[in-house]
Design a protein around this motif. Sequence first.
Motif, PDB file in Angstrom:
ATOM      1  N   ALA A  13       0.842  -1.183   0.000  1.00  0.00           N
ATOM      2  CA  ALA A  13       0.000   0.000   0.000  1.00  0.00           C
ATOM      3  C   ALA A  13       0.884   1.242   0.000  1.00  0.00           C
ATOM      4  O   ALA A  13       2.072   1.168   0.303  1.00  0.00           O
ATOM      5  N   MET A  14       0.280   2.349  -0.312  1.00  0.00           N
ATOM      6  CA  MET A  14       1.000   3.615  -0.310  1.00  0.00           C
ATOM      7  C   MET A  14       0.315   4.541   0.681  1.00  0.00           C
ATOM      8  O   MET A  14      -0.895   4.518   0.833  1.00  0.00           O
ATOM      9  N   GLY A  15       1.112   5.336   1.355  1.00  0.00           N
ATOM     10  CA  GLY A  15       0.560   6.280   2.314  1.00  0.00           C
ATOM     11  C   GLY A  15       1.327   6.228   3.622  1.00  0.00           C
ATOM     12  O   GLY A  15       2.400   5.635   3.705  1.00  0.00           O
ATOM     13  N   LYS A  16       0.772   6.810   4.624  1.00  0.00           N
ATOM     14  CA  LYS A  16       1.416   6.847   5.938  1.00  0.00           C
ATOM     15  C   LYS A  16       1.208   5.510   6.640  1.00  0.00           C
ATOM     16  O   LYS A  16       0.079   5.033   6.766  1.00  0.00           O
ATOM     17  N   VAL A  17       2.303   4.935   7.094  1.00  0.00           N
ATOM     18  CA  VAL A  17       2.289   3.587   7.665  1.00  0.00           C
ATOM     19  C   VAL A  17       1.324   3.484   8.841  1.00  0.00           C
ATOM     20  O   VAL A  17       0.550   2.537   8.924  1.00  0.00           O
ATOM     21  N   ASP A  18       1.352   4.447   9.752  1.00  0.00           N
ATOM     22  CA  ASP A  18       0.481   4.352  10.925  1.00  0.00           C
ATOM     23  C   ASP A  18      -0.998   4.352  10.549  1.00  0.00           C
ATOM     24  O   ASP A  18      -1.791   3.586  11.091  1.00  0.00           O
ATOM     25  N   LYS A  19      -1.376   5.168   9.577  1.00  0.00           N
ATOM     26  CA  LYS A  19      -2.772   5.199   9.128  1.00  0.00           C
ATOM     27  C   LYS A  19      -3.155   3.903   8.413  1.00  0.00           C
ATOM     28  O   LYS A  19      -4.261   3.392   8.573  1.00  0.00           O
ATOM     29  N   LEU A  20      -2.229   3.379   7.619  1.00  0.00           N
ATOM     30  CA  LEU A  20      -2.495   2.115   6.922  1.00  0.00           C
ATOM     31  C   LEU A  20      -2.665   0.967   7.920  1.00  0.00           C
ATOM     32  O   LEU A  20      -3.566   0.142   7.775  1.00  0.00           O
ATOM     33  N   GLU A  21      -1.791   0.915   8.925  1.00  0.00           N
ATOM     34  CA  GLU A  21      -1.901  -0.138   9.940  1.00  0.00           C
ATOM     35  C   GLU A  21      -3.222  -0.044  10.686  1.00  0.00           C
ATOM     36  O   GLU A  21      -3.868  -1.054  10.942  1.00  0.00           O
ATOM     37  N   GLN A  22      -3.633   1.167  11.031  1.00  0.00           N
ATOM     38  CA  GLN A  22      -4.920   1.358  11.718  1.00  0.00           C
ATOM     39  C   GLN A  22      -6.074   0.889  10.840  1.00  0.00           C
ATOM     40  O   GLN A  22      -7.001   0.236  11.320  1.00  0.00           O
ATOM     41  N   ARG A  23      -6.035   1.231   9.566  1.00  0.00           N
ATOM     42  CA  ARG A  23      -7.105   0.842   8.635  1.00  0.00           C
ATOM     43  C   ARG A  23      -7.168  -0.673   8.478  1.00  0.00           C
ATOM     44  O   ARG A  23      -8.246  -1.272   8.505  1.00  0.00           O
ATOM     45  N   LEU A  24      -5.998  -1.312   8.307  1.00  0.00           N
ATOM     46  CA  LEU A  24      -5.972  -2.767   8.176  1.00  0.00           C
ATOM     47  C   LEU A  24      -6.508  -3.434   9.435  1.00  0.00           C
ATOM     48  O   LEU A  24      -7.297  -4.377   9.365  1.00  0.00           O
ATOM     49  N   LYS A  25      -6.093  -2.939  10.583  1.00  0.00           N
ATOM     50  CA  LYS A  25      -6.564  -3.503  11.854  1.00  0.00           C
ATOM     51  C   LYS A  25      -8.080  -3.372  11.965  1.00  0.00           C
ATOM     52  O   LYS A  25      -8.774  -4.326  12.325  1.00  0.00           O
ATOM     53  N   LYS A  26      -8.593  -2.195  11.636  1.00  0.00           N
ATOM     54  CA  LYS A  26     -10.042  -1.956  11.687  1.00  0.00           C
ATOM     55  C   LYS A  26     -10.783  -2.901  10.740  1.00  0.00           C
ATOM     56  O   LYS A  26     -11.802  -3.497  11.101  1.00  0.00           O
ATOM     57  N   ASP A  27     -10.278  -3.030   9.514  1.00  0.00           N
ATOM     58  CA  ASP A  27     -10.919  -3.895   8.526  1.00  0.00           C
ATOM     59  C   ASP A  27     -10.944  -5.352   8.977  1.00  0.00           C
ATOM     60  O   ASP A  27     -11.951  -6.044   8.838  1.00  0.00           O
ATOM     61  N   VAL A  28      -9.831  -5.819   9.506  1.00  0.00           N
ATOM     62  CA  VAL A  28      -9.742  -7.214   9.960  1.00  0.00           C
ATOM     63  C   VAL A  28     -10.660  -7.455  11.161  1.00  0.00           C
ATOM     64  O   VAL A  28     -11.375  -8.447  11.219  1.00  0.00           O
TER      65      VAL A  28
END
Length: 68
Positions: free
Chosen positions: A30-45
């Motif tokens: 993915a592209m973007g800010k790592v912390d925001k991406l990790e939060q989004r992935l965690k939320k989705d899962v």
Amino acid sequence: MIRNVLSEKDKVFSMEKIIEEDPDFIFVQAMGKVDKLEQRLKKDVESNSAWSSIKAVKMIDMVRRMRV
């Protein structure tokens, strides 16, 4: 042995395909800010119970518990 669960003919994958294949690892690019991406992935899962049946997700949960 590591194998790609998506073959050359699989142009698009789906949640159903991921569950069917039950991979040991899931690589996310993915592209973007790592912390925001990790939060989004965690939320989705966490918001989709289907993810909890996948070996790769179970392994993440086990590793998190070992860190505590």
